[in-house]
Scaffold this active site. Structure first.
Site, PDB file in Angstrom:
ATOM      1  N   GLU A  51       0.820  -1.205   0.000  1.00  0.00           N
ATOM      2  CA  GLU A  51       0.000   0.000   0.000  1.00  0.00           C
ATOM      3  C   GLU A  51       0.861   1.265   0.000  1.00  0.00           C
ATOM      4  O   GLU A  51       0.551   2.251  -0.681  1.00  0.00           O
ATOM      5  CB  GLU A  51      -0.913   0.022   1.234  1.00  0.00           C
ATOM      6  CG  GLU A  51      -1.853  -1.175   1.326  1.00  0.00           C
ATOM      7  CD  GLU A  51      -1.285  -2.313   2.150  1.00  0.00           C
ATOM      8  OE1 GLU A  51      -2.064  -2.974   2.854  1.00  0.00           O
ATOM      9  OE2 GLU A  51      -0.053  -2.546   2.083  1.00  0.00           O
ATOM     10  N   ALA A 156      10.061 -37.831  -7.179  1.00  0.00           N
ATOM     11  CA  ALA A 156      10.168 -38.242  -8.578  1.00  0.00           C
ATOM     12  C   ALA A 156      10.155 -39.759  -8.629  1.00  0.00           C
ATOM     13  O   ALA A 156      10.888 -40.417  -7.875  1.00  0.00           O
ATOM     14  CB  ALA A 156      11.450 -37.695  -9.206  1.00  0.00           C
ATOM     15  N   LEU A 206      21.042 -28.813  -3.852  1.00  0.00           N
ATOM     16  CA  LEU A 206      19.773 -28.279  -3.349  1.00  0.00           C
ATOM     17  C   LEU A 206      19.716 -26.752  -3.438  1.00  0.00           C
ATOM     18  O   LEU A 206      19.154 -26.079  -2.568  1.00  0.00           O
ATOM     19  CB  LEU A 206      19.505 -28.742  -1.910  1.00  0.00           C
ATOM     20  CG  LEU A 206      19.418 -30.259  -1.707  1.00  0.00           C
ATOM     21  CD1 LEU A 206      19.128 -30.581  -0.248  1.00  0.00           C
ATOM     22  CD2 LEU A 206      18.368 -30.885  -2.618  1.00  0.00           C
TER      23      LEU A 206
END
Length: 325
Positions: A51, A156, A206
């Site tokens: 805002e 997976a 990762l």
């Protein structure tokens, strides 16, 4: 139906998702009486909320926002934190109405922002874009309600549910598009968790490399060699509940679990997974190769764990199935 202005605000919020945590990613659109539009989105922690960004944009352009309509994806804050209350700035600016997608469950807000705006004589409407914003802010809302991160588990596998060959090799079951999607999930998460066994077997990094986004905090259940590519990382030796409390207390809104069958089974059986992301390759392993979860399965069909599929899509030759409890 979501208004065009709220959709504009939702798009602005989505663009900053990776940089606002532990604050929510929020978008704001201000429409002035003379038809001008100004857009804002939440900045990094300690900086401006959506805002304020939109109000500052209007001020820089010399626009008069008195009587304007504000469209914002989350209830404006009404408390002093690292920044001042957004409600005070909106009231001082003289806007006439505020259109809010959803209330903020944060105990410091929780309807107080809306009450402050109404008390100042503004017209306040809640619910425009509610479904879209609740889905977009799922990790934030979950964190503010439970104090813990929203847990996403990615697996997976072949179509017959095998996650590695008998020799433990698992790279790569799925293709490039699926791997890119995993990097998107990492960028969406403030932390990623795996097991020490996976580190020893695959030596993963990762990190986020295939998309634009920040690297998550890396957490390993157990200890890893000094040379492991996952370092620097947190080596965690306590329980899963303690881990979730610790991460939640440190502002982690979403935790991605990328692990082998033992760690995946531990999170699954603890009942803490909020979303399962399954990447299924058009391949069949067969035999006694490792499955998605280690250990004993359901003892009978009436003890089968069941969830609901919330989405499916193709990722190159692979299929992504998203399931929730």
């Amino acid at each position: 139906m979501t208004s065009a202005s709220m959709n504009h605000a939702i798009g602005a919020a989505a663009a900053v998702r990776h940089r606002t945590a532990p604050n929510p990613w929020v978008g704001c659109v201000i429409e002035t009486l003379d038809g001008r539009t100004f857009v804002g989105a939440t900045e990094q922690p300690g900086a401006r909320h959506a805002e304020i960004v939109a109000l500052d944009e209007a001020a820089s352009a010399g626009a008069d926002v008195r009587g304007a309509t504000v469209h914002v994806t989350l209830e404006p804050c009404s408390h002093h934190g690292r920044t001042g209350p957004c409600t005070d700035r909106l009231i001082a600016a003289g806007v006439a109405s505020v259109n809010v997608a959803i209330e903020d469950p944060d105990p410091r807000v929780a309807g107080r922002g809306l009450d402050a705006l109404r008390a100042a004589g503004m017209s306040v409407h809640v619910g425009d874009g509610e479904h879209e914003v609740r889905e977009m802010l799922r990790p934030y809302l979950h964190h503010r309600i439970t104090g813990r991160p929203f847990v996403v588990m990615k697996i997976a596998a072949t179509l017959d549910g095998r996650t590695a060959a008998r020799d433990s090799s698992s790279q790569w079951i799925t293709g490039e598009a699926a791997r890119r999607r995993v990097h998107e999930l990492r960028a969406d998460s403030q932390a990623v968790c795996t097991g020490a066994g996976t580190v020893r077997a695959d030596d993963p990094q990762l990190t986020v490399r295939h998309v634009d986004g920040p690297d998550p905090l890396r957490v390993v259940l157990g200890t890893v060699p000094a040379s492991a590519r996952v370092r620097p990382c947190v080596e965690w030796t306590a329980g899963i509940d303690e881990l979730l409390d610790h991460l939640g207390g440190n502002g982690v809104l979403q935790l991605l679990v990328e692990a082998g069958p033992r760690v995946s089974a531990s999170f699954h059986r603890a009942g803490v997974v909020n979303r399962y992301v399954l990447h299924l390759a058009p391949a069949l392993m067969g035999g006694d190769a490792p499955g998605m979860f280690a250990g004993c399965g359901a003892p009978s069909i009436d003890r089968l764990w069941r969830g609901r599929v919330v989405s499916t899509r193709a990722l190159g030759d692979d299929l992504e199935v998203v399931m929730e409890p």
